[in-house]
Design a protein around this motif. Structure first.
Motif, PDB file in Angstrom:
ATOM      1  N   GLY A 104      76.585  54.384  27.894  1.00 21.34           N
ATOM      2  CA  GLY A 104      76.345  54.513  29.330  1.00 21.34           C
ATOM      3  C   GLY A 104      76.053  53.172  29.969  1.00 21.34           C
ATOM      4  N   ARG A 105      75.234  52.360  29.306  1.00 23.89           N
ATOM      5  CA  ARG A 105      74.906  51.047  29.845  1.00 23.89           C
ATOM      6  C   ARG A 105      76.124  50.127  29.793  1.00 23.89           C
ATOM      7  N   SER A 115      73.710  59.134  30.991  1.00 29.07           N
ATOM      8  CA  SER A 115      73.029  57.870  30.734  1.00 29.07           C
ATOM      9  C   SER A 115      73.347  56.844  31.811  1.00 29.07           C
ATOM     10  N   GLN A 116      74.608  56.824  32.236  1.00 31.48           N
ATOM     11  CA  GLN A 116      75.009  55.902  33.299  1.00 31.48           C
ATOM     12  C   GLN A 116      74.258  56.215  34.592  1.00 31.48           C
ATOM     13  N   VAL A 117      74.129  57.520  34.905  1.00 31.73           N
ATOM     14  CA  VAL A 117      73.391  57.919  36.110  1.00 31.73           C
ATOM     15  C   VAL A 117      71.929  57.511  36.007  1.00 31.73           C
ATOM     16  N   LEU A 118      71.337  57.740  34.828  1.00 31.34           N
ATOM     17  CA  LEU A 118      69.927  57.377  34.631  1.00 31.34           C
ATOM     18  C   LEU A 118      69.715  55.872  34.823  1.00 31.34           C
ATOM     19  N   LEU A 158      68.328  61.458  41.353  1.00 37.80           N
ATOM     20  CA  LEU A 158      68.806  61.756  39.997  1.00 37.80           C
ATOM     21  C   LEU A 158      69.579  63.069  39.975  1.00 37.80           C
ATOM     22  N   ALA A 159      69.043  64.092  40.651  1.00 36.79           N
ATOM     23  CA  ALA A 159      69.722  65.389  40.682  1.00 36.79           C
ATOM     24  C   ALA A 159      71.082  65.272  41.375  1.00 36.79           C
ATOM     25  N   ALA A 160      71.105  64.611  42.539  1.00 33.65           N
ATOM     26  CA  ALA A 160      72.368  64.451  43.268  1.00 33.65           C
ATOM     27  C   ALA A 160      73.369  63.637  42.458  1.00 33.65           C
ATOM     28  N   ALA A 212      78.284  63.048  39.408  1.00 33.17           N
ATOM     29  CA  ALA A 212      78.933  62.288  38.340  1.00 33.17           C
ATOM     30  C   ALA A 212      79.521  63.181  37.256  1.00 33.17           C
ATOM     31  N   LEU A 213      78.912  64.336  37.018  1.00 26.30           N
ATOM     32  CA  LEU A 213      79.379  65.189  35.929  1.00 26.30           C
ATOM     33  C   LEU A 213      80.524  66.105  36.344  1.00 26.30           C
ATOM     34  N   LEU A 214      80.661  66.367  37.635  1.00 23.65           N
ATOM     35  CA  LEU A 214      81.743  67.263  38.078  1.00 23.65           C
ATOM     36  C   LEU A 214      83.130  66.799  37.621  1.00 23.65           C
TER      37      LEU A 214
END
Length: 379
Positions: A16-17, A304-307, A352-354, A359-361
């Motif tokens: 992810g990083r 991980s990328q989103v986090l 984070l939720a948004a 990102a996962l869709l």
């Protein structure tokens, strides 16, 4: 045997990083864009929290543990309270009470040749000081024909100590200056009870009660309420909460609306930014799947990328908000920015939720991608 990609093996840098910062420029722009959106929310939150802090400053810093008001009256803002003249004496006689002090209260306008400002007017017993300003930055307590002003409004209206101000239509000389009593909506002026009586008649609006050592505010409030039926008795915390609630629902409506709009804009920016970032790398994810990466591993990579993105952006936005909280009051003294942990937490969780949803869709498309398609799209 098909081995997972090298970046997914133990001991390697998390994928992810690596995906986020594989293109440093794009990664930095993504983090910066999200940080700008979060900064908007944090600043609007800070303006609202700062306004509430200023408006409730008098109550929060009062030495009283319990406040007594007219039955049904739970606030000072937009309220009128009148109590019998002997209320303070009766409250002081209650078991657990160390002292009781009456104050007179109304609202109106403070004026000078330079302008006008909405104000609360508080009349208090200058001999004890209870119910008056927390501290005097300059000058002396007010006597007959005198008033104490907040130093910010005094400077803004050109009213130094010794000058003449107009308080609710009455000329009064400025005897002293206090601090932290001016917000973006109003200020606070203090006079003696005798002076208040000359201006508005002898009045007891509220009674402040202090507790003896070993008696809690809740215990004292119950004792005072039993001794003074027909009145409203609240602890300081309850009074501050009620005042904050009504200020938020009335005079701060515009700030609340701006805050909500800012939050929606920020969440949309976060979602769009991370959605675009994921779509731009969708072929890379398809290739990883084709060479053996499982779908849940790709989901973990994107999460991980989103986090990383939201985490770095939140740290950056919080730091900038704290800088602005120091800088803005210097440029605009009546505007207080208060960055709270609650604001940072809720903003971060919302982002984070948004971000995760957006990102996962696109990964749903990967369930229909085979190896040949993935490699053909790479050509």
């Amino acid at each position: 045997m098909i081995h997972p990609p090298m970046s997914m093996r133990p001991g390697r840098v998390p994928l992810g990083r690596r995906v986020l910062f594989g293109d440093v420029r794009q990664g930095a722009l993504t983090v910066a864009g999200v940080a700008a959106a979060l900064l908007l929310v944090l600043v609007l939150d800070a303006v609202l929290a700062g306004a509430l802090e200023r408006v409730t400053y008098y109550l929060r810093t009062s030495p009283a543990d319990v406040f007594v008001s007219q039955g049904g009256v739970r606030t000072m803002h937009m309220s009128a309270s009148t109590l019998p003249a002997d209320t303070a004496r009766l409250a002081a006689a209650v078991r657990g009470a160390a002292w009781a002090a009456p104050i007179a209260f109304t609202s109106g306008a403070l004026g000078s040749p330079s302008g006008r400002q909405l104000t609360y007017l508080v009349g208090y017993d200058t001999s004890s000081g209870r119910g008056g300003p927390l501290t005097l930055e300059a000058g002396v307590p007010p006597g007959r024909g005198e008033a104490v002003l907040d130093e910010l409004v005094a400077d803004d209206l050109g009213l130094p100590i010794g000058s003449d101000a107009t308080v609710l239509g009455t000329p009064l000389k400025v005897a002293g200056l206090t601090s932290s009593g001016t917000s973006i909506t109003n200020t606070t002026v203090f006079v003696s009870l005798d002076q208040f009586a000359e201006m508005r008649g002898a009045t007891v609006s509220y009674v402040l009660v202090g507790a003896v050592d070993g008696t809690s505010a809740t215990q004292l409030a119950a004792q005072v309420a039993a001794a003074l039926p027909g009145t409203t008795v609240q602890t300081r915390a309850q009074f501050v909460a009620a005042e904050s609630s009504i200020v938020s629902s009335m005079s701060a409506d515009v700030l609340v609306l701006m805050n909500l709009i800012g939050l929606l804009i920020a969440l949309a920016v976060v979602a769009l930014g991370l959605l675009t970032s994921t779509l731009a790398r969708l072929r890379d994810y398809a290739v990883l799947k084709a060479v053996g990466a499982r779908t849940w591993e790709l989901v973990g990579t994107v999460a991980s990328q989103v986090l990383w993105t939201v985490g770095l952006a939140l740290v950056l936005a919080t730091g900038l908000a704290l800088v602005l909280a120091r800088l803005v009051p210097v440029l605009a003294p009546t505007v207080l920015l208060s960055v709270t942990p609650e604001s940072v937490l809720t903003t971060g969780l919302g982002a984070l939720a948004a971000g995760l949803i957006a990102a996962l869709l696109p990964l749903l498309r990967l369930t229909r991608v085979d190896a040949a398609t993935a490699f053909r799209e790479r050509q």
